[in-house]
Design an enzyme around this catalytic site. Structure first.
Site, PDB file in Angstrom:
ATOM      1  N   ARG A   1      -6.782  11.455  -5.964  1.00 36.57           N
ATOM      2  CA  ARG A   1      -8.061  10.778  -5.716  1.00 36.57           C
ATOM      3  C   ARG A   1      -9.211  11.789  -5.746  1.00 36.57           C
ATOM      4  O   ARG A   1     -10.276  11.516  -6.302  1.00 36.57           O
ATOM      5  CB  ARG A   1      -8.010  10.077  -4.369  1.00 36.57           C
ATOM      6  CG  ARG A   1      -9.192   9.181  -4.077  1.00 36.57           C
ATOM      7  CD  ARG A   1      -9.073   8.722  -2.624  1.00 36.57           C
ATOM      8  NE  ARG A   1      -9.971   7.666  -2.247  1.00 36.57           N
ATOM      9  CZ  ARG A   1     -11.246   7.846  -1.945  1.00 36.57           C
ATOM     10  NH1 ARG A   1     -11.783   9.042  -2.049  1.00 36.57           N
ATOM     11  NH2 ARG A   1     -11.991   6.831  -1.556  1.00 36.57           N
TER      12      ARG A   1
ATOM     13  N   ARG B   1      -3.554   6.553   1.138  1.00 36.77           N
ATOM     14  CA  ARG B   1      -4.097   7.750   1.788  1.00 36.77           C
ATOM     15  C   ARG B   1      -3.153   8.494   2.718  1.00 36.77           C
ATOM     16  O   ARG B   1      -3.402   9.633   3.073  1.00 36.77           O
ATOM     17  CB  ARG B   1      -5.376   7.379   2.551  1.00 36.77           C
ATOM     18  CG  ARG B   1      -6.559   7.188   1.641  1.00 36.77           C
ATOM     19  CD  ARG B   1      -7.710   6.530   2.354  1.00 36.77           C
ATOM     20  NE  ARG B   1      -7.324   5.168   2.727  1.00 36.77           N
ATOM     21  CZ  ARG B   1      -8.082   4.352   3.449  1.00 36.77           C
ATOM     22  NH1 ARG B   1      -9.239   4.755   3.903  1.00 36.77           N
ATOM     23  NH2 ARG B   1      -7.680   3.138   3.724  1.00 36.77           N
TER      24      ARG B   1
ATOM     25  N   ARG C   1       0.818  -1.222   0.000  1.00 36.18           N
ATOM     26  CA  ARG C   1       0.000   0.000   0.000  1.00 36.18           C
ATOM     27  C   ARG C   1       0.850   1.270   0.000  1.00 36.18           C
ATOM     28  O   ARG C   1       0.485   2.276   0.613  1.00 36.18           O
ATOM     29  CB  ARG C   1      -0.949   0.028   1.208  1.00 36.18           C
ATOM     30  CG  ARG C   1      -1.972  -1.079   1.231  1.00 36.18           C
ATOM     31  CD  ARG C   1      -3.157  -0.740   0.370  1.00 36.18           C
ATOM     32  NE  ARG C   1      -4.093  -1.837   0.331  1.00 36.18           N
ATOM     33  CZ  ARG C   1      -5.273  -1.839   0.955  1.00 36.18           C
ATOM     34  NH1 ARG C   1      -5.652  -0.804   1.655  1.00 36.18           N
ATOM     35  NH2 ARG C   1      -6.067  -2.879   0.864  1.00 36.18           N
TER      36      ARG C   1
ATOM     37  N   ASP D   1      -6.897  -2.779  -7.317  1.00 40.60           N
ATOM     38  CA  ASP D   1      -7.407  -3.415  -6.110  1.00 40.60           C
ATOM     39  C   ASP D   1      -7.637  -4.883  -6.396  1.00 40.60           C
ATOM     40  O   ASP D   1      -7.778  -5.279  -7.559  1.00 40.60           O
ATOM     41  CB  ASP D   1      -8.709  -2.762  -5.641  1.00 40.60           C
ATOM     42  CG  ASP D   1      -8.995  -3.128  -4.196  1.00 40.60           C
ATOM     43  OD1 ASP D   1      -8.315  -2.613  -3.300  1.00 40.60           O
ATOM     44  OD2 ASP D   1      -9.871  -3.989  -3.970  1.00 40.60           O
TER      45      ASP D   1
ATOM     46  N   TYR E   1     -14.928 -11.905   0.059  1.00 42.91           N
ATOM     47  CA  TYR E   1     -15.609 -10.632  -0.232  1.00 42.91           C
ATOM     48  C   TYR E   1     -16.853 -10.853  -1.087  1.00 42.91           C
ATOM     49  O   TYR E   1     -17.870 -10.177  -0.918  1.00 42.91           O
ATOM     50  CB  TYR E   1     -14.660  -9.665  -0.941  1.00 42.91           C
ATOM     51  CG  TYR E   1     -13.639  -9.029  -0.017  1.00 42.91           C
ATOM     52  CD1 TYR E   1     -13.992  -7.975   0.832  1.00 42.91           C
ATOM     53  CD2 TYR E   1     -12.328  -9.472   0.017  1.00 42.91           C
ATOM     54  CE1 TYR E   1     -13.058  -7.395   1.675  1.00 42.91           C
ATOM     55  CE2 TYR E   1     -11.391  -8.895   0.859  1.00 42.91           C
ATOM     56  CZ  TYR E   1     -11.759  -7.861   1.687  1.00 42.91           C
ATOM     57  OH  TYR E   1     -10.839  -7.281   2.528  1.00 42.91           O
TER      58      TYR E   1
HETATM   59  O1  1CP Z   1       0.097   0.496  -3.169  1.00 43.74           O
HETATM   60  C1  1CP Z   1      -0.391  -0.650  -3.284  1.00 43.74           C
HETATM   61  O2  1CP Z   1      -0.124  -1.582  -2.512  1.00 43.74           O
HETATM   62  C2  1CP Z   1      -1.224  -0.939  -4.532  1.00 43.74           C
HETATM   63  C3  1CP Z   1      -2.631  -0.776  -4.408  1.00 43.74           C
HETATM   64  C4  1CP Z   1      -3.549  -1.719  -3.629  1.00 43.74           C
HETATM   65  C5  1CP Z   1      -3.426  -3.082  -3.333  1.00 43.74           C
HETATM   66  C6  1CP Z   1      -2.243  -4.012  -3.567  1.00 43.74           C
HETATM   67  C7  1CP Z   1      -4.792  -1.312  -3.151  1.00 43.74           C
HETATM   68  C8  1CP Z   1      -5.321   0.068  -3.259  1.00 43.74           C
HETATM   69  N1  1CP Z   1      -5.463  -2.392  -2.656  1.00 43.74           N
HETATM   70  C9  1CP Z   1      -4.644  -3.495  -2.721  1.00 43.74           C
HETATM   71  C10 1CP Z   1      -4.943  -4.880  -2.332  1.00 43.74           C
HETATM   72  C11 1CP Z   1      -6.115  -5.148  -1.451  1.00 43.74           C
HETATM   73  N2  1CP Z   1      -7.358  -4.579  -1.480  1.00 43.74           N
HETATM   74  C12 1CP Z   1      -6.123  -6.172  -0.460  1.00 43.74           C
HETATM   75  C13 1CP Z   1      -4.990  -7.136  -0.213  1.00 43.74           C
HETATM   76  C14 1CP Z   1      -3.877  -6.578   0.582  1.00 43.74           C
HETATM   77  C15 1CP Z   1      -4.197  -6.268   2.027  1.00 43.74           C
HETATM   78  O3  1CP Z   1      -4.484  -7.204   2.776  1.00 43.74           O
HETATM   79  O4  1CP Z   1      -4.123  -5.079   2.367  1.00 43.74           O
HETATM   80  C16 1CP Z   1      -7.393  -6.169   0.139  1.00 43.74           C
HETATM   81  C17 1CP Z   1      -7.891  -7.068   1.250  1.00 43.74           C
HETATM   82  C18 1CP Z   1      -8.166  -5.164  -0.519  1.00 43.74           C
HETATM   83  C19 1CP Z   1      -9.593  -4.846  -0.278  1.00 43.74           C
HETATM   84  C20 1CP Z   1      -9.769  -3.425   0.037  1.00 43.74           C
HETATM   85  N3  1CP Z   1      -9.727  -2.437  -0.904  1.00 43.74           N
HETATM   86  C21 1CP Z   1      -9.911  -2.815   1.299  1.00 43.74           C
HETATM   87  C22 1CP Z   1      -9.997  -3.564   2.654  1.00 43.74           C
HETATM   88  C23 1CP Z   1     -11.440  -3.800   2.974  1.00 43.74           C
HETATM   89  C24 1CP Z   1     -11.677  -4.553   4.277  1.00 43.74           C
HETATM   90  O5  1CP Z   1     -12.026  -3.905   5.274  1.00 43.74           O
HETATM   91  O6  1CP Z   1     -11.558  -5.780   4.284  1.00 43.74           O
HETATM   92  C25 1CP Z   1      -9.985  -1.429   1.092  1.00 43.74           C
HETATM   93  C26 1CP Z   1     -10.184  -0.353   2.122  1.00 43.74           C
HETATM   94  C27 1CP Z   1      -9.859  -1.193  -0.317  1.00 43.74           C
HETATM   95  C28 1CP Z   1      -9.818   0.088  -1.047  1.00 43.74           C
HETATM   96  C29 1CP Z   1      -8.449   0.504  -1.391  1.00 43.74           C
HETATM   97  N4  1CP Z   1      -7.608  -0.220  -2.213  1.00 43.74           N
HETATM   98  C30 1CP Z   1      -6.435   0.454  -2.398  1.00 43.74           C
HETATM   99  C31 1CP Z   1      -6.530   1.691  -1.655  1.00 43.74           C
HETATM  100  C32 1CP Z   1      -5.468   2.748  -1.615  1.00 43.74           C
HETATM  101  C33 1CP Z   1      -7.786   1.701  -1.033  1.00 43.74           C
HETATM  102  C34 1CP Z   1      -8.338   2.826  -0.196  1.00 43.74           C
HETATM  103  C35 1CP Z   1      -9.176   3.641  -1.103  1.00 43.74           C
HETATM  104  C36 1CP Z   1      -9.253   5.069  -0.746  1.00 43.74           C
HETATM  105  O7  1CP Z   1     -10.026   5.415   0.149  1.00 43.74           O
HETATM  106  O8  1CP Z   1      -8.584   5.911  -1.416  1.00 43.74           O
END
Ligand code: 1CP
Length: 361
Positions: free
Chosen positions: A39, A30, A26, A76, A153
């Site tokens: 964003r 944010r 990540r 994502d 999910y």
């Molecule tokens: O920088 C990076 O790593 C690349 C971008 C990336 C990756 C690899 C994002 C952007 N998401 C992911 C993978 C991801 N997404 C995972 C696997 C890795 C981990 O365990 O962290 C998972 C479980 C998700 C699902 C997801 N997408 C969540 C978690 C939900 C939950 O509560 O279970 C969330 C909050 C997102 C949205 C998301 N994806 C990425 C970002 C930066 C965000 C936040 C969006 C925002 O508000 O701007």
């Protein structure tokens, strides 16, 4: 920083390297003001993911600012279920939610396998644009969620703490569960293959929720499908040379099982003792991790001390060891301080060379 830095790829191939490479899960997100600005310009998260030029912009932000050793595609894991028609929306304050979650065996039977180049073409376009912009500066990592994590999910409809619905399906209708995991696995293989053809230079599988399973069910419902992914990619000449890293959060007790899939590396969360993990599987796979991400919310002095402890835990890179790639044990959090990221990257890049000296033993 200019020129071409392939340290991360050399380390992932198990080659001897001059210092430990670092990237951070990540790393675009944010905690960075420039990410929040892009964003805001995009309007919402999904538009950001689906607009290749913007996805490229945020992918490069942490590379430009901190000089990390690898870039990870901004996207994502939930793009595949979205392409399967579940209707992904990101609800402010809640996180990702599916409008049409899977609620029955009949819902599962209706699922189709997306065409990666057609239905997920925006991801491949982003990979191509990013590779062009990077111009060899650092390697680009592509990724997917694991079948079990994606299925969680898809059935829960959103993030979960108890996994009541997905585990209900697993215990009550294992046949439908396997049917779901199989179509997701086939889709993941297509998706990763397309990412490699578009230009991804290594791959990461995020099994964020595998650690919620018993050992027996982990093997049957998560690992078996990650095994299919590794085998399929290693047996396809188009993807055989692309290194693949598996990360099961909470999977520290299963490292031997994971290494036996034939993957190139394992991601470790911060609960795993890196020195012990090295003794267990360090000659089979590269180990990636595993600083506790919450350290990044504290002070720079703490970040530097804790980073040194991780480097020391892996210790000297000796002949036969596959090696270490520095990362956090899970994603960096929104409260992390950007200055701490700078401190972390500097500490690892400056202090790790001492662990790569010549030693015979
Ligand atoms: O920088 C990076 O790593 C690349 C971008 C990336 C990756 C690899 C994002 C952007 N998401 C992911 C993978 C991801 N997404 C995972 C696997 C890795 C981990 O365990 O962290 C998972 C479980 C998700 C699902 C997801 N997408 C969540 C978690 C939900 C939950 O509560 O279970 C969330 C909050 C997102 C949205 C998301 N994806 C990425 C970002 C930066 C965000 C936040 C969006 C925002 O508000 O701007």
């Amino acid at each position: 920083m200019s020129g071409s830095n392939d340290l991360y790829l050399r380390a992932l191939r198990g080659e001897k390297v001059e210092r430990t490479p670092i990237w951070v899960m990540r790393q675009a997100g944010r905690y960075l003001p420039e990410y929040r600005a892009t964003r805001a310009r995009a309007g919402d998260f999904l538009t950001l993911c689906k607009t290749p030029e913007m996805a490229c912009e945020v992918t490069l932000q942490p590379i430009d600012r901190f000089g990390l050793d690898a870039a990870i595609l901004f996207s994502d894991i939930l793009t595949i279920p979205d392409a399967m028609g579940l209707g992904l929306v990101l609800e402010e304050g809640v996180g990702p939610v599916f409008e049409r979650p899977l609620r029955s065996a009949a819902d599962i039977a209706k699922l189709g396998r997306p065409d990666a180049e057609q239905d997920l073409g925006y991801v491949m376009d982003a990979v191509r644009v990013i590779r062009g912009e990077l111009n060899g500066r650092v390697p680009l990592i592509g990724f997917t969620g694991s079948p079990w994590t994606l299925a969680s999910y898809m059935v829960e409809g959103r993030g979960s703490k108890e996994f009541r619905l997905i585990k209900g399906l697993m215990f009550e209708d294992p046949k439908a569960m396997h049917q779901l995991l199989q179509i997701v696995t086939d889709s993941v293989i297509d998706y990763l293959t397309a990412q490699v053809l578009a230009g991804a230079q290594s791959l990461m599988v995020f099994d964020t929720w595998g650690g919620m399973l018993s050992t027996e069910n982990y093997q049957r419902f998560s690992l078996a499908y990650m095994q299919q992914i590794v085998s399929a990619l290693k047996n396809d000449q188009r993807t055989a040379a692309t290194p693949i890293v598996l990360f099961t959060k909470g999977g520290g007790q299963w490292l031997e099982l994971m290494a036996a899939t034939g993957c190139d590396g394992l991601g470790l969360d911060w609960t795993v003792d890196l020195a012990t993990a090295k003794d267990r599987v360090g000659e089979q796979v590269v180990l990636q991790g595993n600083l506790d991400p919450t350290v990044m919310n504290t002070g720079a002095a703490q970040v530097r001390d804790e980073a040194d402890k991780v480097l020391q835990a892996y210790g000297q890179h000796k002949t036969g060891d596959k090696g270490h790639i520095f990362n956090l044990g899970h994603g960096i959090q929104p409260h992390a301080k950007p200055d701490n990221m700078q401190a972390l990257v500097q500490q690892v890049q400056q202090h790790s060379a001492a662990f790569h000296g010549e030693t015979s033993d």
